[in-house]
Design a protein around this motif. Sequence first.
Motif, PDB file in Angstrom:
ATOM      1  N   VAL A 138      30.823  36.688  41.962  1.00 40.67           N
ATOM      2  CA  VAL A 138      31.003  37.407  40.697  1.00 40.67           C
ATOM      3  C   VAL A 138      32.296  36.957  40.025  1.00 40.67           C
ATOM      4  O   VAL A 138      32.327  36.672  38.817  1.00 40.67           O
ATOM      5  N   ASN A 139      33.374  36.902  40.789  1.00 35.20           N
ATOM      6  CA  ASN A 139      34.653  36.432  40.240  1.00 35.20           C
ATOM      7  C   ASN A 139      34.526  35.033  39.658  1.00 35.20           C
ATOM      8  O   ASN A 139      35.051  34.739  38.582  1.00 35.20           O
ATOM      9  N   GLN A 140      33.810  34.165  40.379  1.00 30.39           N
ATOM     10  CA  GLN A 140      33.636  32.798  39.898  1.00 30.39           C
ATOM     11  C   GLN A 140      32.849  32.773  38.592  1.00 30.39           C
ATOM     12  O   GLN A 140      33.218  32.073  37.639  1.00 30.39           O
ATOM     13  N   ALA A 141      31.765  33.530  38.531  1.00 28.99           N
ATOM     14  CA  ALA A 141      30.904  33.514  37.350  1.00 28.99           C
ATOM     15  C   ALA A 141      31.609  34.098  36.126  1.00 28.99           C
ATOM     16  O   ALA A 141      31.422  33.621  35.003  1.00 28.99           O
ATOM     17  N   LEU A 142      32.414  35.128  36.321  1.00 27.73           N
ATOM     18  CA  LEU A 142      33.092  35.783  35.207  1.00 27.73           C
ATOM     19  C   LEU A 142      34.339  35.024  34.746  1.00 27.73           C
ATOM     20  O   LEU A 142      34.830  35.260  33.645  1.00 27.73           O
ATOM     21  N   ASN A 143      34.834  34.121  35.571  1.00 25.52           N
ATOM     22  CA  ASN A 143      36.108  33.479  35.261  1.00 25.52           C
ATOM     23  C   ASN A 143      36.066  31.952  35.260  1.00 25.52           C
ATOM     24  O   ASN A 143      37.111  31.311  35.112  1.00 25.52           O
ATOM     25  N   GLU A 144      34.873  31.333  35.372  1.00 23.34           N
ATOM     26  CA  GLU A 144      34.826  29.896  35.588  1.00 23.34           C
ATOM     27  C   GLU A 144      35.340  29.071  34.408  1.00 23.34           C
ATOM     28  O   GLU A 144      35.774  27.940  34.583  1.00 23.34           O
ATOM     29  N   SER A 145      35.319  29.608  33.198  1.00 24.61           N
ATOM     30  CA  SER A 145      35.765  28.831  32.039  1.00 24.61           C
ATOM     31  C   SER A 145      37.217  29.101  31.661  1.00 24.61           C
ATOM     32  O   SER A 145      37.713  28.595  30.658  1.00 24.61           O
ATOM     33  N   LYS A 146      37.920  29.905  32.460  1.00 27.10           N
ATOM     34  CA  LYS A 146      39.281  30.292  32.107  1.00 27.10           C
ATOM     35  C   LYS A 146      40.298  29.251  32.559  1.00 27.10           C
ATOM     36  O   LYS A 146      40.111  28.573  33.567  1.00 27.10           O
TER      37      LYS A 146
END
Length: 332
Positions: free
Chosen positions: A115-123
């Motif tokens: 979940v953390n990866q999916a919500l933050n991958e473009s940051k």
Amino acid sequence: MLALNILDYSPIDEGATAREALLQTTQLAQRAEALGYHRFWVAEHHQVFSVAGSTPEMLMMHLATSTKTIRIGSGGVMLPHYSPYKVAENFRMLEALHPNRIDLGIGRSRSYRIVNQALNESKGIKVSYEQQIQDLQKYFTDDKTTEHRFQELIATPITETAPELWLLGTGGESAEIAAANGMAFSYAHFAKPSIAGVEAIDSYRKQFQPSKLMDKPKVMVAVFAVVAETAEQAEEIAKAFDLWLLFIESATPPPYYPSIETAEKRGFSASEQEKVKNNRRRMIVGDAEYVKAEIEKIAARFKADEITIIPSISGADNRMKEIELLAKAFNL
């Protein structure tokens, strides 16, 4: 007078669908308003298939439109995943349409790694949690005078009122951030019912610094409660809740809240019974008068202004009955 609130996860009962769960949340909010509850909050959970509450802002808009007077809020928006500017715009939109009725509860719960990866991958570079909170306050106060990396930026729509800003937490660090930034503080007793929480809230009140959005400290304590007509009925319902708590800590949790019948048939292993015993420290189980007395003890211990009930139990009828019994016991 102690204010009573509700935090609802939109539980998906065994044999039900997510749509049914969300409609049941709507009915619960409407009933809570009629009964005299002060706030109705909804949660943000990802990759938890037994609850339908994943985007509180969208559910809040529906609930605010479906009710008239009760305050509607998030318990909470997990701020590190998002842009404070966009969060401010979402909640200003809610406030514009439903003035003086919107609460923004924020937290920083650690989700599943995927979940953390999916919500933050473009940051790119991450902004600190406290900086994000200060960003929100800038956007809710239209502050263009204080030095800021986006000094000229204003969140729209511009409103005459602002959402109430609450920080959710389980310990001293969150309490310190809330105090330093002049925010209301909600302590998650249901997650960590310890003396450390009392100390954190005492420290919060002593260290509170008034802000443009709040001039004095305000404390809420959130508790798991299982209430029924009798203590015996409450215990039956609690066993199903015990099982759900075990399920969500397992590798392959089922996509529903287990029924009372399922919990009764399944039972618990010796190792599970130890976990259940520990989890029971996180909840109050009994008839309305007993639960009322326990809530009043918690409120006194924590010097709480408000108590939030989490009726996260199996069965829409049971959830409805719980809030009705408590409302009657507290003479709301």
